[in-house]
Design an enzyme around this catalytic site. Structure first.
Site, PDB file in Angstrom:
ATOM      1  N   GLY A 216       0.524  -4.882   1.215  1.00  0.00           N
ATOM      2  CA  GLY A 216      -0.734  -4.948   0.454  1.00  0.00           C
ATOM      3  C   GLY A 216      -0.593  -5.673  -0.876  1.00  0.00           C
TER       4      GLY A 216
ATOM      5  N   ALA B 154       0.872  -1.177   0.000  1.00  0.00           N
ATOM      6  CA  ALA B 154       0.000   0.000   0.000  1.00  0.00           C
ATOM      7  C   ALA B 154       0.906   1.223   0.000  1.00  0.00           C
ATOM      8  CB  ALA B 154      -0.879  -0.019   1.241  1.00  0.00           C
TER       9      ALA B 154
ATOM     10  N   GLU C 103       5.174  -4.603   7.270  1.00  0.00           N
ATOM     11  CA  GLU C 103       4.377  -3.614   8.010  1.00  0.00           C
ATOM     12  C   GLU C 103       4.919  -3.297   9.403  1.00  0.00           C
ATOM     13  OE1 GLU C 103       3.081  -5.853   5.977  1.00  0.00           O
ATOM     14  OE2 GLU C 103       1.245  -5.105   5.053  1.00  0.00           O
TER      15      GLU C 103
ATOM     16  N   GLU D 174      -0.763  -9.251  -0.033  1.00  0.00           N
ATOM     17  CA  GLU D 174      -2.160  -9.538   0.331  1.00  0.00           C
ATOM     18  C   GLU D 174      -3.046  -9.662  -0.909  1.00  0.00           C
ATOM     19  OE1 GLU D 174      -2.013  -6.220   3.142  1.00  0.00           O
ATOM     20  OE2 GLU D 174      -2.642  -7.618   4.711  1.00  0.00           O
TER      21      GLU D 174
END
Ligand code: HXC
Length: 261
Positions: A111, A66, A134, A114
């Site tokens: 992300g 992200a 993260e 993911e």
């Protein structure tokens, strides 16, 4: 619809969805997430598409996570909304009738990992690096990573990867059942993804869609309920033209022509 950060190409019943933000290693900001959501919706509602491939532009990154620069300024409410935006895509992929293949080239982090984990099949090139950094940023996975990884690899491996933030190679990702196959470069990765997509596209769309639902819904049920669910779906397929066509074609020694009806 016109997209700025992704490229959608539909050909021979296969949709190729490329995240195209190379200057930021294809990082997912809110705009990319909105475009991905629209494109997936467009694909699911296009009867010509039988299978989807998601990849990242270039060789360096599938998706490097992200967008950290966008997240830096978020307050708690905005961050939770951002996570939910990601969840909506992850959920949509899991509920799609059409199988989704992730072709992971280079970095698949946070992300990006993911997004790949939400896909039905993952292939990776030898240069792929996967992981959840993260915790090195003071946050935790938020697009479903804590839930999907544990279901795929089990608790201990998920703990190790998420708590350390370490990146793993494509070979290690295959060892822990995340990746189906490791390919030597981007070209062979895409060839492999298309080979599988073509095989899927030649099968009964209803059979494939119901099998996907049985696998993904059944895994969250107890075995007895899951077997009931499987037999219900199995029975429903006998109301379809595809079942008549598939079995007639076998008896008549010809190739089946499925209509997805
Ligand atoms: C924003 C990113 C980015 C990201 C890379 N870039 N990853 N921008 N968000 N996730 C940008 C860099 O800032 C840089 O832009 C350009 O892409 C190239 O990256 P470099 O770092 O210069 O490349 P390199 O040295 O080769 O290192 C590659 C890398 C590193 C190891 C992948 O970029 C990296 O560590 N990226 C962050 C990975 C990460 O932590 N992902 C998880 C994010 S959190 P400029 O403009 O400087 O040239 C997450 C949470 C998900 O995903 C859940 C949310 C709810």
């Amino acid at each position: 619809m016109e997209y700025k950060n992704i490229v959608l190409k539909i050909e021979d019943n296969i949709a190729l969805l490329t995240v195209n933000r190379p200057k930021a290693l294809n990082a997912l900001n809110s705009e990319v997430l909105s475009e991905l959501e629209c494109a997936l919706y467009e694909i699911e509602n296009n009867d010509d598409v039988k299978c989807v491939i998601i990849t990242g532009d270039g060789e360096k990154a599938f998706v490097a996570g992200a967008d950290i620069k966008e997240m830096l300024g978020m307050d708690a409410i905005a961050a939770a909304e951002f996570a939910k935006k990601g969840h909506s895509i992850i959920r949509f992929i899991r509920k799609m009738k059409k199988p989704v293949i992730a072709a992971v080239n280079g970095y698949a982090l946070g992300g990006g990992f993911e997004l790949a984990l939400a896909c039905d099949i993952i292939y990776a090139s030898e240069n792929a690096k996967l992981g959840f950094p993260e915790v090195t940023l003071g946050i935790m996975p938020g697009f479903g990573g804590t839930q999907n990884l544990v279901r795929i690899c089990g608790e201990k491996i998920a703990n190790e990867l998420i708590f350390t933030g370490q990146m793993i190679s494509a070979v290690r990702a295959k060892e822990i059942n995340v990746v189906c196959e490791v390919l030597k470069d981007k070209e062979s990765l895409m060839d492999r993804a298309f080979e599988t997509a073509k095989k899927i596209a030649s099968n009964s769309p209803k059979g494939v869609a119901f099998a996907k639902s049985a696998i993904l819904t059944g895994v969250n049920m107890n075995l007895s309920e899951a077997l009931d669910y499987e037999s219900t779906l199995f029975g429903l397929l006998f109301n379809t033209e595809d079942q008549k066509e598939g079995m007639s074609a076998f008896v008549e020694k010809r190739k089946a022509k499925f209509k997805g009806k």
